[in-house]
Design a protein around this motif. Sequence first.
Motif, PDB file in Angstrom:
ATOM      1  N   UNK A   1       0.836  -1.208   0.000  1.00  0.00           N
ATOM      2  CA  UNK A   1       0.000   0.000   0.000  1.00  0.00           C
ATOM      3  C   UNK A   1       0.868   1.254   0.000  1.00  0.00           C
ATOM      4  N   UNK A   2       1.970   1.235   0.743  1.00  0.00           N
ATOM      5  CA  UNK A   2       2.895   2.372   0.740  1.00  0.00           C
ATOM      6  C   UNK A   2       3.442   2.592  -0.668  1.00  0.00           C
ATOM      7  N   UNK A   3       3.764   1.493  -1.359  1.00  0.00           N
ATOM      8  CA  UNK A   3       4.266   1.598  -2.735  1.00  0.00           C
ATOM      9  C   UNK A   3       3.196   2.167  -3.662  1.00  0.00           C
ATOM     10  N   UNK A   4       1.938   1.795  -3.435  1.00  0.00           N
ATOM     11  CA  UNK A   4       0.837   2.317  -4.236  1.00  0.00           C
ATOM     12  C   UNK A   4       0.728   3.837  -4.088  1.00  0.00           C
ATOM     13  N   UNK A   5       0.835   4.323  -2.861  1.00  0.00           N
ATOM     14  CA  UNK A   5       0.775   5.765  -2.650  1.00  0.00           C
ATOM     15  C   UNK A   5       1.996   6.460  -3.242  1.00  0.00           C
ATOM     16  N   UNK A   6       3.179   5.884  -3.075  1.00  0.00           N
ATOM     17  CA  UNK A   6       4.399   6.480  -3.640  1.00  0.00           C
ATOM     18  C   UNK A   6       4.319   6.554  -5.163  1.00  0.00           C
ATOM     19  N   UNK A   7       3.611   5.599  -5.772  1.00  0.00           N
ATOM     20  CA  UNK A   7       3.410   5.619  -7.216  1.00  0.00           C
ATOM     21  C   UNK A   7       2.421   6.714  -7.624  1.00  0.00           C
ATOM     22  N   UNK A   8       1.440   6.986  -6.800  1.00  0.00           N
ATOM     23  CA  UNK A   8       0.397   7.960  -7.131  1.00  0.00           C
ATOM     24  C   UNK A   8       0.712   9.382  -6.704  1.00  0.00           C
ATOM     25  N   UNK A   9       1.585   9.561  -5.742  1.00  0.00           N
ATOM     26  CA  UNK A   9       1.868  10.885  -5.196  1.00  0.00           C
ATOM     27  C   UNK A   9       2.901  11.615  -6.051  1.00  0.00           C
ATOM     28  N   UNK A  10       2.514  12.779  -6.568  1.00  0.00           N
ATOM     29  CA  UNK A  10       3.433  13.587  -7.369  1.00  0.00           C
ATOM     30  C   UNK A  10       4.226  14.511  -6.459  1.00  0.00           C
ATOM     31  N   UNK A  11       5.495  14.722  -6.799  1.00  0.00           N
ATOM     32  CA  UNK A  11       6.347  15.615  -6.023  1.00  0.00           C
ATOM     33  C   UNK A  11       7.186  16.463  -6.978  1.00  0.00           C
ATOM     34  N   UNK A  12       7.318  17.720  -6.619  1.00  0.00           N
ATOM     35  CA  UNK A  12       8.260  18.584  -7.333  1.00  0.00           C
ATOM     36  C   UNK A  12       9.226  19.143  -6.307  1.00  0.00           C
ATOM     37  N   UNK A  13      10.490  19.214  -6.704  1.00  0.00           N
ATOM     38  CA  UNK A  13      11.560  19.712  -5.850  1.00  0.00           C
ATOM     39  C   UNK A  13      12.235  20.852  -6.596  1.00  0.00           C
ATOM     40  N   UNK A  14      12.382  21.998  -5.919  1.00  0.00           N
ATOM     41  CA  UNK A  14      12.953  23.164  -6.590  1.00  0.00           C
ATOM     42  C   UNK A  14      13.792  23.994  -5.625  1.00  0.00           C
TER      43      UNK A  14
END
Length: 149
Positions: free
Chosen positions: A73-86
């Motif tokens: 389930x953690x992997x499922x969320x990590x796959x769905x969660x978008x992140x931008x780093x700037x």
Amino acid sequence: MAFTYTASSTGSTLQTETVSIEVSPASGVIAATMLPGDSVSGTINVSNTGTVDEYYFITADWKAADDDTTPSLAALLAYNLNVSVAVGGTDLFAGKLEDLIDRPDSPGRELTLTTANEDVSFNFTLPTDAGNAVQDIDLAIDFVFVATS
């Protein structure tokens, strides 16, 4: 017949330098409950505390945050969660959380002795089409900063 060549160095000096960074705050950057369509952000300051100009990379080390969230389930969320780093107006990474590994690409983000420190901003977005599959998943994320010279 073997060939051997020897050369001596004259006038050379061997020095030791230190490659070191510090991040602040050390913990508690982002704590949020998100629904599809929500965004949350946080900032980490990274400082060059070494004696030379450096480069650094960022990796997100994520895992299940509680007993109710399985590794899958953690992997499922990590796959769905978008992140931008700037940093400022410069994007270091934009994509899925699961892909935030050793970013930016080599040689990394330069952090000189003159610059000394900079704020790295993280913005997370849960897409509107994430659906019920990611509901009630608790994720713990450690941001790992690695310095090189």
